[in-house]
Write an enzyme that holds these catalytic residues in place. Structure first.
Site, PDB file in Angstrom:
ATOM      1  N   SER A 155     -29.395  15.892   9.046  1.00  0.00           N
ATOM      2  CA  SER A 155     -29.621  15.180  10.528  1.00  0.00           C
ATOM      3  C   SER A 155     -31.235  15.174  10.968  1.00  0.00           C
ATOM      4  CB  SER A 155     -29.153  16.162  11.703  1.00  0.00           C
ATOM      5  OG  SER A 155     -29.360  15.771  12.953  1.00  0.00           O
TER       6      SER A 155
ATOM      7  N   TYR B 275     -27.775  24.580  14.852  1.00  0.00           N
ATOM      8  CA  TYR B 275     -27.161  23.410  14.173  1.00  0.00           C
ATOM      9  C   TYR B 275     -28.381  22.784  13.453  1.00  0.00           C
ATOM     10  CZ  TYR B 275     -25.915  18.626  13.749  1.00  0.00           C
ATOM     11  OH  TYR B 275     -25.883  17.122  13.241  1.00  0.00           O
TER      12      TYR B 275
END
Ligand code: NAP
Length: 248
Positions: free
Chosen positions: A143, A157
């Site tokens: 990501s 995350y």
């Protein structure tokens, strides 16, 4: 014989778009899902109706025993894999680190990190020329958060995706002479249901002004990068990160 590809978390979003595109390009696709059996089975039907090959395989990638069962099922039903997309991933509700719990971190790391490690390990055992395999390609879905840190939203995350980045670099070097390429894609703000699952259904619209291209991306745009990295067109490309993030 079609080459066999396992995509984790493929019942919707980026995983589903990747399954559709990969099937169009000649892969036999194992569509892994955790809980949404009907979405996974309808995707499989859609692929089959278009002349492709696909099966649905349930497994929670946060559980090693379920991962081992999933690989055995794919071995039996489709044959030895030569492609793996470590796509399954979760966010959690927006919270500063000071308000995040151990149990939240444990779930995040089991699914996003340990699940990808274990799937890659099982893939290497099947692909490696050192183990009698014919090589293959692994694509990890990281990501842009690994670069940005996601402060105030989900630093945990972002950190889980940084772990994926380091794993990609190390594994790529470790198996480069065993016929296996390992790469990653770092999506930016992509219009999928993951944002609603983190309590922010309008996150893409709300943050698109931060993207140089001034819009969110689509799952299909990310799938193009993943399927290219899987393909022989990327035969000399390993340890690479593709930023599918509109310039952010
Ligand atoms: P999504 O729409 O929320 O889809 C998640 C998929 O993962 C679903 O198919 C879900 O299956 C599956 N899944 C969730 N937990 C699982 C588990 N424990 N075991 C197996 N499968 C599981 O997510 P997405 O937006 O497509 O994201 C896909 C990947 O891209 C993730 O790794 C995410 O971190 C990454 N990413 C996304 C964005 C974005 O903006 N969307 C940006 C950067 C990176 P069920 O429905 O059956 O539970």
């Amino acid at each position: 014989m079609k080459p066999v590809l396992l995509i984790t978390g493929a019942s919707r979003g980026i995983g589903a778009a990747t399954a559709l595109l990969a099937a169009q390009q000649g892969w036999a696709v194992a569509v892994n899902y955790a809980s949404n059996a009907s979405a996974a089975h309808s995707l499989v039907q859609q692929i089959q109706a278009a002349g492709g090959t696909a099966i649905a395989v349930q497994a929670d990638v946060g559980d090693e025993a379920q991962i081992l069962r999933m690989f055995a099922e794919v071995d039996n039903k489709l044959g030895r894999i030569s492609g793996l997309v470590n796509n399954a991933g979760v966010v959690d509700v927006t919270a500063k680190v000071e308000a995040q719990s151990w149990s939240r971190w444990e779930r995040m790391m089991r699914i996003n990190v340990l699940g990808s490690f274990a799937c890659a390990r099982e893939a290497v055992k099947r692909m490696s020329t050192a183990h009698g395999g014919s090589g293959g390609s692994i694509v990890n879905v990281s990501s842009a958060a690994a670069r940005l840190g996601a402060p105030g939203q989900y630093v945990d995350y972002a950190a889980s995706k940084s772990a994926i980045d380091a794993f990609t670099i190390g594994l790529a070097k470790e198996v480069a002479n065993e016929g296996i390429r390992v790469n990653a894609v770092r999506p930016g703000l992509i219009d999928t249901d993951i944002h609603a699952s983190g309590g922010l259904p309008d996150r893409v619209r709300d943050l698109s002004h931060l993207v140089p291209m001034q819009r969110g991306g689509t799952a299909e745009e990310v799938a193009q990068a993943i399927v290219w990295l899987l393909s022989d067109a990327a035969s000399y490309t390993t340890m690479t990160f593709i930023e599918a993030s509109g310039g952010r």
